[in-house]
Design an enzyme around this catalytic site. Structure first.
Site, PDB file in Angstrom:
ATOM      1  N   THR A   1      -3.704  28.878  11.729  1.00  0.00           N
ATOM      2  CA  THR A   1      -2.406  28.482  12.262  1.00  0.00           C
ATOM      3  C   THR A   1      -2.413  27.008  12.642  1.00  0.00           C
ATOM      4  OG1 THR A   1      -0.662  29.120  13.825  1.00  0.00           O
ATOM      5  CG2 THR A   1      -2.915  29.122  14.669  1.00  0.00           C
TER       6      THR A   1
ATOM      7  N   LYS B   1      -3.378  24.400   8.836  1.00  0.00           N
ATOM      8  CA  LYS B   1      -3.030  25.097   7.596  1.00  0.00           C
ATOM      9  C   LYS B   1      -3.247  24.240   6.341  1.00  0.00           C
ATOM     10  CE  LYS B   1       0.187  28.423   9.570  1.00  0.00           C
ATOM     11  NZ  LYS B   1       1.458  29.148   9.376  1.00  0.00           N
TER      12      LYS B   1
ATOM     13  N   ASN C   1      -2.996  30.003   5.030  1.00  0.00           N
ATOM     14  CA  ASN C   1      -3.072  30.667   6.338  1.00  0.00           C
ATOM     15  C   ASN C   1      -4.021  31.861   6.348  1.00  0.00           C
ATOM     16  OD1 ASN C   1      -1.206  32.507   4.892  1.00  0.00           O
ATOM     17  ND2 ASN C   1      -0.953  33.436   6.919  1.00  0.00           N
TER      18      ASN C   1
ATOM     19  N   GLY D   1       5.551  20.512   8.596  1.00  0.00           N
ATOM     20  CA  GLY D   1       4.163  20.951   8.606  1.00  0.00           C
ATOM     21  C   GLY D   1       3.897  22.069   7.613  1.00  0.00           C
ATOM     22  N   GLY D   2       2.797  22.806   7.846  1.00  0.00           N
ATOM     23  CA  GLY D   2       2.410  23.876   6.933  1.00  0.00           C
ATOM     24  C   GLY D   2       3.440  24.979   6.833  1.00  0.00           C
ATOM     25  N   ALA D   3       4.040  25.376   7.961  1.00  0.00           N
ATOM     26  CA  ALA D   3       5.062  26.430   7.932  1.00  0.00           C
ATOM     27  C   ALA D   3       6.295  25.959   7.173  1.00  0.00           C
ATOM     28  CB  ALA D   3       5.439  26.837   9.357  1.00  0.00           C
TER      29      ALA D   3
ATOM     30  N   TYR E   1       8.036  33.281  17.625  1.00  0.00           N
ATOM     31  CA  TYR E   1       8.173  34.682  18.041  1.00  0.00           C
ATOM     32  C   TYR E   1       7.986  34.876  19.544  1.00  0.00           C
ATOM     33  CZ  TYR E   1       3.059  34.430  17.716  1.00  0.00           C
ATOM     34  OH  TYR E   1       1.746  34.055  17.857  1.00  0.00           O
TER      35      TYR E   1
END
Length: 413
Positions: free
Chosen positions: A55, A59, A80, A121-123, A195
């Protein structure tokens, strides 16, 4: 070689819910692994690695340290999930599985739409790839300093879908939003990979505007299932995702009680605590702790203005908690900001009791007041805050049981 290592690799992981998810999926030894950037090479060289999730902020950083990158992960440019097989580190992107599941579950249709992805970013890379896979006509990445940024959002007022991949609004920075959705009048879907809290300020605004939306827990659970399948080379039934998601929602959602002064919130809170084993958090008691004196003294010293300011602060902190019973003061609904604080992680129950039976002792605003007039003033505020109404003119145990039945059926909605 001893027991293999399974866990989540990141830098700061205090907010993570990954351990209970993977435990529920059958990986009992799954743990959180916090490392500094310079520690990554030595850790990933360990021969006892079984499977890892990765995370923020690693990532992309882990990719040069892996022996083989799955084609989809390579195309996305973000990893991931890592598995060691035959001495080699194999890297995958199961976030894509989770993102597509989240979008479908929320009913957000990307086909032919213009998508704004907040963050780079990675997400963000995963969201961009999935948006295109799901049929988006155009995908625009909004960053702080790129050509498309938060200063020139007006050029993208025609966006159909907004996806937040930034940490803005994530615990403990609850209450912040990366954008104002009213800037996008055509918006038909909002996805937030955060979340915790369950409902960020961005999602609360989407719900208020009637826009289909989702937080990132569905994505987290679905990607964990896919990761576990890589870890152990086994298939996991799709129904496990919904089962675990429902259990997590139920476990982490707060029960919030609102209502007129003297309507029985403390009594019902105690009955619910006994029934459920959950902690009851009395926000008025938190106010007194912060002020160092009883509530009547706060009113005598600074009036209702000082009390409401302290109440807003205490409510903001209490609302960040999960899996609790939150007991509010009768006038908490007079402060609009308290709605987001209470609703972000909670289902809100309005306790009703006949006005003529409400006690006034120890309640500064109730003593000598026209309670019928107070009820007329506050009734629309309670209606705005509440998710449902519970009659509390009977035995406390019956009221508590009615709340718990409703909560078991609807927590997480």
């Amino acid at each position: 070689m001893g027991e293999l290592v399974y866990g989540l690799l990141g830098r700061k992981l205090g907010h993570s819910w990954s351990v209970p998810i993977h435990t529920a999926l059958g990986c009992a030894g799954y743990r959180l692994i916090e490392l500094e950037p310079e520690e990554l090479p030595a850790f990933l060289a360990r021969e006892d690695i079984g499977g890892l999730n990765v995370t923020i902020p690693y990532k992309m950083d882990v990719m040069p340290l892996c022996d083989k990158i799955d084609d989809r992960a390579a195309a996305i440019g973000s990893v991931n999930t890592i598995v060691r097989r035959d001495g080699k580190l194999l890297a995958f992107n199961t976030d894509a599985d989770g993102f597509c599941f989240m979008a479908r579950r929320a009913g957000v249709d990307f086909h032919g739409g213009k998508v704004l992805v907040l963050g780079s970013g990675g997400a963000s890379r995963t969201a961009v790839a999935c948006a295109r896979q799901l049929g988006a006509r155009e995908v625009v990445v909004i960053s702080r300093s790129g050509p498309d940024n938060y200063e020139n959002l007006s050029r993208h007022a025609d966006a159909d879908i907004v996806v937040n991949t930034t940490p803005v609004g994530m615990y403990p920075g609850n209450g912040a939003a990366p954008v104002d959705l009213t800037a996008f009048p055509r918006c038909r879907g909002v996805l937030d990979v955060i979340y915790n809290p369950h409902r960020t300020a961005l999602l609360l605004q989407a719900q208020a505007l009637g826009i289909p939306c989702s937080d990132g827990l569905a994505m987290l659970v679905a990607q964990a299932k896919a990761a576990e399948e890589h870890f152990f080379s086994r298939s996991i039934p799709d129904g496990e995702t919904e089962r675990i998601l429902s259990a997590l929602r139920h476990e982490t959602e707060n029960i919030v009680l609102i209502g007129m002064p003297g309507c029985g919130k403390s009594t019902i809170g105690a009955a619910l605590a006994a029934l459920t084993g959950r902690e009851a958090v009395d926000i008025d008691a938190e106010i007194e702790r912060r002020a160092g004196c009883p509530i009547p003294e706060i009113f005598a010293r600074g009036g209702e203005t000082e009390f409401r300011a302290l109440e807003r602060q205490a409510t903001a902190e209490a609302g960040k908690r999960t899996g609790c019973i939150l007991l509010t003061g009768g006038g908490a609904v007079k402060t609009p900001e308290n709605y987001g604080a209470l609703r972000q992680n909670g289902r809100i129950y309005h306790l009703l009791r006949e006005v003529g039976t409400l006690p006034t002792d120890g309640r500064p605003l109730s003593q000598g007041a026209d309670l019928a007039a107070m009820w007329r003033e506050r009734k629309p505020l309670y209606e705005r805050f509440r998710d449902t109404v519970i009659d509390n003119n009977g035995p406390a145990e019956e009221t508590a049981q009615a709340i718990w039945r409703d909560f078991c059926a609807y927590s997480g909605d």
